[in-house]
Design an enzyme around this catalytic site. Structure first.
Site, short mmCIF file in Angstrom:
data_model
loop_
_atom_site.label_atom_id
_atom_site.label_comp_id
_atom_site.label_asym_id
_atom_site.label_seq_id
_atom_site.Cartn_x
_atom_site.Cartn_y
_atom_site.Cartn_z
N CYS A 164 0.83 -1.20 0.00
CA CYS A 164 0.00 0.00 0.00
C CYS A 164 0.87 1.26 0.00
O CYS A 164 0.95 1.97 0.98
CB CYS A 164 -0.96 0.02 1.18
N CYS A 344 -5.35 2.04 -5.50
CA CYS A 344 -4.98 2.69 -4.25
C CYS A 344 -5.98 3.80 -3.94
O CYS A 344 -5.93 4.87 -4.54
CB CYS A 344 -3.57 3.28 -4.35
#
Length: 401
Positions: A164, A344
């Site tokens: 991430c 994302c």
């Protein structure tokens, strides 16, 4: 210690989102005799931890018993893998068990290398430093943000692939938004340290994030890293790799993200990429099959595919791996291909999210073609806060999405 031996047609290493998703899909394809090696009692939905650190969600909402998400019909080997011998098709566990296999799926997750930046591990034990990259520390992040009324706040990101990659920025924006709402943003200096030359690897999203950072008055240090931390003295060294300079900055709040790599035991196996010190399992980026061992596949954060390491990437990789494992079991050509999709959701404020979706081409690949996801949106916030978690627990882990 006595050792035991067992065999499975398909053996999966890792019971995170990748391992459970593949196991569920294989069971739906009527594959039997699946073993899954996972030592943990608790399964975490880690994307929620940014919202925990930003004061937008409770930590307990991210955790469920591992037993509750294991697919029916899969043999849970509650142990940790310590070695893989691909030539003899054998996995050795921490308890001394030897597990042989016909097909192997490797997805043990990623390792957080806290010790690689001098002072980082020690600084986490001091009052002004936290990280959203662990379940236990994310609530501390919110406490630090809530308590800060003036001073300097630093948010850092390490070089190299991390899971991430938007998370180091997300928490900076959530913190800035909170301070704006509290009327103290003007009294707080915010420094965002990024190792990349820009805010994001895709131009459209980078331009929007530049506007967000400017709105909050965030000082962005690109091509830079935090290279030393003095937790007791509340000081860091920021090294600018482009300019070759070093800057000493004092802080009142520091959010750190550690460098990351494949687990050390994976690095020591014959499956690791010999050309990379990070030691990821070396696979074909489209088929997810190992480049030297035809009965080994890998996906998720420990794989060598050059995409962003996100849960959304795993959601697209899992069906590819499951279909290709079934084909390999039947000695058939591999039918499925992964295009590098990653997503994302970048939280830019409480109630605002930028949904960045892209693939190996590093171009936007939106899932919602009728709306502009290159801008901050309120509907994408609700997707991030509620929709993606529901998708994860109810569909992805069950092999349905």
């Amino acid at each position: 210690m006595t050792t035991s031996a067992m065999h499975h047609r398909v053996l999966i290493i890792g019971g995170g989102s990748a391992g459970v998703s593949v196991a569920a899909r294989l069971r739906r394809a009527r594959v039997d005799d699946i073993g899954l090696v996972e030592p943990s009692d608790t399964h975490y939905y880690q994307p929620l931890w940014t919202l925990v650190g930003g004061g937008c969600a409770p930590a307990k909402e991210s955790a469920r018993p591992q037993a509750s998400i294991m697919p029916p019909g899969v043999a849970w080997i509650k142990d940790a893998a310590l070695d893989i011998d691909p030539d003899n098709r054998t996995v050795t566990t921490a308890a001394g068990a030897r597990v042989t296999y016909d097909q192997l799926v490797v997805c043990p997750g990623i390792q957080l290398d806290w010790e690689k930046i001098p002072g980082m591990a020690e600084a986490l034990r001091t009052p002004a430093v936290s990280s959203n990259y662990t379940y236990d520390l994310a609530p501390k992040t919110w406490q630090l943000i809530r308590d800060l009324r003036s001073g300097t706040a630093v948010f850092s990101m390490p070089a190299g692939p991390i899971k991430c990659a938007g998370a180091p920025q997300k928490i900076a924006y959530l913190a800035a938004d909170h301070w704006r709402r509290q009327g103290v943003l003007g009294d707080i200096r915010i420094v965002l340290v990024l190792p990349t030359p820009g805010m994001f690897g895709v131009r459209e999203f980078a331009e929007e994030l530049e506007r967000v950072a400017a709105r909050y008055g965030i000082e962005v240090r690109t091509s830079s890293e935090v290279t030393e931390i003095d937790g007791e003295g509340r000081r860091i060294v920021v090294t600018d790799h482009a300019g070759g300079t070093r800057e000493d900055i004092g802080y009142d709040l520091l959010h750190v993200v550690p460098p990351q790599s494949a687990p050390d035991w994976i690095k020591a196996t014959a499956l690791a990429d010999p050309g990379s010190p990070a030691g990821y399992v070396e696979v074909d980026k489209h088929t997810m099959r190992h480049v030297r061992h035809s009965n080994v596949f890998a996906l998720g954060d420990a794989g060598s595919t050059p995409n962003s390491k996100t849960g959304a990437a795993i959601r697209k990789q899992a069906p590819v791996v499951a279909r290709n494992v079934v084909a390999a079991m039947r000695n058939q050509p591999l039918p499925a291909s992964y295009g590098g999709y990653a997503s994302c959701p970048l939280t830019t404020a409480r109630g605002r999210t930028l949904l960045a979706e892209f693939d190996y081409t590093m171009r936007p690949t939106p899932s919602f073609p009728l709306i502009d996801t290159t801008r901050e949106r309120k509907d994408m916030w609700y997707l991030k806060r509620y929709g993606l978690a529901a998708l994860y627990w109810n569909l992805m882990l069950r092999g349905r999405a």
